[in-house]
Write a protein that holds these residues in place. Structure first.
Motif, short mmCIF file in Angstrom:
data_model
loop_
_atom_site.label_atom_id
_atom_site.label_comp_id
_atom_site.label_asym_id
_atom_site.label_seq_id
_atom_site.Cartn_x
_atom_site.Cartn_y
_atom_site.Cartn_z
N LYS A 41 0.84 -1.20 0.00
CA LYS A 41 0.00 0.00 0.00
C LYS A 41 0.87 1.25 0.00
O LYS A 41 0.50 2.27 -0.56
N LYS A 45 0.56 4.30 -2.54
CA LYS A 45 0.40 5.65 -2.00
C LYS A 45 1.48 6.58 -2.52
O LYS A 45 1.20 7.72 -2.92
N GLU A 97 -6.44 7.32 4.01
CA GLU A 97 -7.33 6.84 5.08
C GLU A 97 -7.41 5.32 5.11
O GLU A 97 -8.10 4.75 5.96
N GLY A 98 -6.75 4.66 4.16
CA GLY A 98 -6.78 3.21 4.11
C GLY A 98 -8.01 2.64 3.44
O GLY A 98 -8.27 1.44 3.51
N LYS A 99 -8.79 3.51 2.77
CA LYS A 99 -9.98 3.04 2.05
C LYS A 99 -9.55 2.39 0.75
O LYS A 99 -8.51 2.73 0.18
#
Length: 134
Positions: A41, A45, A97-99
Motif C-alpha cells: 500500500k 500511496k 485513510e486506508g480506504k
C-alpha cells in the motif's frame, strides 16, 4: 503492459509541455503497475502522491504558457484542471485513510489524460500555431 502509451498524436510542439505530459504518462503507468504487481500500500500511496503533486506542477506550467500566449479559453481550461486535481486529491485522501482504491483509478487517469491532451490541450496548440503564422 502500459495503460497510457505515448505517441506522436499527443505532441504539442512545446518542449516543456511534451516533457511533462510524457512524465505524467509514466506516472500513471507506474501507479497501474503498483496495483497490478500487488505491491505494498505504501508503494501505491507513493505513486499516487507523486502523480498528484506532478499533475499540479504540470497544470501550473501549462496555465502559464496559455496565459503568456493570451489563450482566450484559459478560464475554462483551468476549470477542467481544477476538476481533475480535486478528483485526484479525493482519491489520494481515500488511500491515506486506508480506504480501498483500485486499478480503476489508473484507468480513469489514463483516459482522462489522453482525452484532455487530444481534445482540450490541442485547442491552445492550434491557437499558438495560428498566432505563430501571423
Amino acid at each position: 503492459m502500459a495503460i497510457a502509451v505515448w505517441n506522436s498524436r499527443f505532441e504539442t510542439g512545446i518542449a516543456i509541455i511534451d516533457s511533462q505530459h510524457k512524465a505524467l504518462f509514466d506516472a500513471v503507468n507506474k501507479l497501474a503497475d503498483s496495483f497490478k504487481d500487488g505491491t505494498s500500500k505504501t508503494a501505491v500511496k507513493e505513486s499516487m502522491d507523486f502523480l498528484v503533486k506532478y499533475t499540479v506542477e504540470h497544470f501550473q506550467t501549462e496555465e502559464k504558457v496559455m496565459k503568456d500566449m493570451g489563450y482566450p479559453k484559459l478560464t475554462s481550461h483551468m476549470a477542467e484542471h481544477s476538476q481533475l486535481v480535486a478528483k485526484a486529491k479525493e482519491l489520494q485522501g481515500k488511500l491515506a485513510e486506508g480506504k480501498p482504491v483500485t486499478m480503476e483509478v489508473s484507468r480513469f487517469l489514463a483516459e482522462w489524460l489522453k482525452h484532455h491532451i487530444n481534445e482540450v490541450d490541442m485547442g491552445y496548440v492550434e491557437f499558438k500555431r495560428a498566432n505563430d503564422r501571423k
